[in-house]
Motif scaffolding. Sequence first.
Motif, PDB file in Angstrom:
ATOM      1  N   ASP A  87     -13.949  24.174  15.713  1.00 12.30           N
ATOM      2  CA  ASP A  87     -14.893  23.547  16.513  1.00 12.30           C
ATOM      3  C   ASP A  87     -15.147  24.068  17.510  1.00 12.30           C
ATOM      4  OD1 ASP A  87     -16.109  21.623  17.990  1.00 12.30           O
ATOM      5  OD2 ASP A  87     -14.790  20.012  17.339  1.00 12.30           O
ATOM      6  N   PRO A  88     -16.448  24.431  18.012  1.00  5.46           N
ATOM      7  CA  PRO A  88     -16.910  25.346  19.191  1.00  5.46           C
ATOM      8  C   PRO A  88     -16.635  24.478  20.379  1.00  5.46           C
ATOM      9  CG  PRO A  88     -18.493  25.333  17.412  1.00  5.46           C
ATOM     10  CD  PRO A  88     -17.591  24.343  16.951  1.00  5.46           C
ATOM     11  N   GLU A  89     -16.677  23.181  20.243  1.00  5.29           N
ATOM     12  CA  GLU A  89     -16.346  22.285  21.555  1.00  5.29           C
ATOM     13  C   GLU A  89     -14.856  22.050  21.961  1.00  5.29           C
ATOM     14  OE1 GLU A  89     -18.559  18.726  21.234  1.00  5.29           O
ATOM     15  OE2 GLU A  89     -20.523  19.899  21.336  1.00  5.29           O
ATOM     16  N   ALA A  90     -13.960  21.805  20.780  1.00  2.00           N
ATOM     17  CA  ALA A  90     -12.829  21.586  20.913  1.00  2.00           C
ATOM     18  C   ALA A  90     -12.002  22.894  20.888  1.00  2.00           C
ATOM     19  CB  ALA A  90     -12.277  20.615  19.845  1.00  2.00           C
ATOM     20  N   GLU A  91     -12.476  24.081  20.206  1.00  4.04           N
ATOM     21  CA  GLU A  91     -11.482  25.237  20.239  1.00  4.04           C
ATOM     22  C   GLU A  91     -12.215  26.555  20.524  1.00  4.04           C
ATOM     23  OE1 GLU A  91      -8.763  24.297  16.339  1.00  4.04           O
ATOM     24  OE2 GLU A  91     -10.850  23.892  16.201  1.00  4.04           O
ATOM     25  N   PRO A  92     -12.868  26.569  21.966  1.00 10.19           N
ATOM     26  CA  PRO A  92     -13.644  27.610  22.061  1.00 10.19           C
ATOM     27  C   PRO A  92     -12.929  29.012  22.061  1.00 10.19           C
ATOM     28  CG  PRO A  92     -13.106  26.077  23.998  1.00 10.19           C
ATOM     29  CD  PRO A  92     -12.667  25.532  22.870  1.00 10.19           C
ATOM     30  N   GLU A  93     -11.724  28.885  22.461  1.00 12.86           N
ATOM     31  CA  GLU A  93     -10.867  30.302  22.347  1.00 12.86           C
ATOM     32  C   GLU A  93     -10.854  30.631  21.187  1.00 12.86           C
ATOM     33  OE1 GLU A  93      -9.731  27.521  23.687  1.00 12.86           O
ATOM     34  OE2 GLU A  93      -9.637  27.652  25.833  1.00 12.86           O
ATOM     35  N   GLU A  94     -10.576  29.948  20.042  1.00 13.23           N
ATOM     36  CA  GLU A  94     -10.528  30.350  18.567  1.00 13.23           C
ATOM     37  C   GLU A  94     -11.878  30.716  18.125  1.00 13.23           C
ATOM     38  OE1 GLU A  94      -7.651  31.040  16.830  1.00 13.23           O
ATOM     39  OE2 GLU A  94      -6.743  30.028  18.335  1.00 13.23           O
ATOM     40  N   VAL A  95     -12.901  30.287  18.373  1.00 15.40           N
ATOM     41  CA  VAL A  95     -14.333  30.499  18.023  1.00 15.40           C
ATOM     42  C   VAL A  95     -14.673  32.180  18.803  1.00 15.40           C
ATOM     43  CG1 VAL A  95     -16.621  30.173  18.408  1.00 15.40           C
ATOM     44  CG2 VAL A  95     -14.970  28.291  17.965  1.00 15.40           C
ATOM     45  N   GLU A  96     -14.137  32.125  19.966  1.00 10.01           N
ATOM     46  CA  GLU A  96     -14.341  33.526  20.489  1.00 10.01           C
ATOM     47  C   GLU A  96     -13.453  34.534  19.729  1.00 10.01           C
ATOM     48  OE1 GLU A  96     -14.404  35.618  25.008  1.00 10.01           O
ATOM     49  OE2 GLU A  96     -13.530  33.541  24.814  1.00 10.01           O
ATOM     50  N   ARG A  97     -12.402  34.192  19.433  1.00  9.85           N
ATOM     51  CA  ARG A  97     -11.419  35.158  19.067  1.00  9.85           C
ATOM     52  C   ARG A  97     -11.880  35.493  17.590  1.00  9.85           C
ATOM     53  NH1 ARG A  97      -7.565  34.832  15.037  1.00  9.85           N
ATOM     54  NH2 ARG A  97      -7.552  32.665  14.878  1.00  9.85           N
ATOM     55  N   VAL A  98     -12.289  34.818  16.680  1.00  6.17           N
ATOM     56  CA  VAL A  98     -12.915  35.011  15.336  1.00  6.17           C
ATOM     57  C   VAL A  98     -14.484  35.647  15.307  1.00  6.17           C
ATOM     58  CG1 VAL A  98     -11.403  33.474  14.161  1.00  6.17           C
ATOM     59  CG2 VAL A  98     -13.493  32.639  14.484  1.00  6.17           C
ATOM     60  N   GLY A  99     -15.022  35.241  16.247  1.00  6.12           N
ATOM     61  CA  GLY A  99     -16.497  35.532  16.556  1.00  6.12           C
ATOM     62  C   GLY A  99     -17.504  35.164  15.347  1.00  6.12           C
ATOM     63  N   ASP A 100     -18.053  36.095  14.820  1.00  6.79           N
ATOM     64  CA  ASP A 100     -19.193  35.656  13.863  1.00  6.79           C
ATOM     65  C   ASP A 100     -18.473  34.953  12.506  1.00  6.79           C
ATOM     66  OD1 ASP A 100     -21.511  36.241  15.174  1.00  6.79           O
ATOM     67  OD2 ASP A 100     -21.382  38.311  14.772  1.00  6.79           O
TER      68      ASP A 100
END
Length: 209
Positions: free
Chosen positions: A97-110
Amino acid sequence: MPGGGGGSAPRCCASPRVHQPRNTRNTRKEPNMSITNKDYKVEAKGGGECDITPRVVVFSIDLETAKKIVKLAALAEANDLHRIESFDYRAQFLQFDPEAEPEEVERVGDENEIRTECDLLAVGKKDFTFSAYIKHTDIEIRSEGCSIADLMAHFGLQAGTGITDAQLDTHLDAILRGGGSALKHYSMAKSKDDMRNALRRALAELGNG
């Protein structure tokens, strides 16, 4: 149904790709009102056999799609159908979830958006869902059900018609002006509702409702 060849184990992939939003927010103006797309972020289901599975599904519904969903729901109700499906690729199945887990979103990227195929919109009598298969597998993923009643309330749609009160009022005003009057002269809510319902019945008889 898509699947791996030769009986091999399901393959899961989320190959990098440039992220392009499939539906941008926009505003469609109706007479005397402004209707904005309804944006959703709902829980994802399925994909348990795959290492890379979605947690959330995001998508946006515009007025025309809302009308389509309402009409399909009425068709399902009239014919006692469980679901009516059509191809639709707007839903994005996300690992995090981009709102709840921004760090994970940044880590996996596209790779946060899972690649899919055979994407479907499924409309039932009371709700609708989006489903797909993880690309190159036979593993199905889907969104949780979304209320059609809530969708209708957002756009001001009536059951089975796929037409808004504002659109009906435009036609009613044209009819009344043809007789030397105008809708603005009818201030009682019941009078307007009676005229709208009469026009809806006429549209239904003509096969346009």
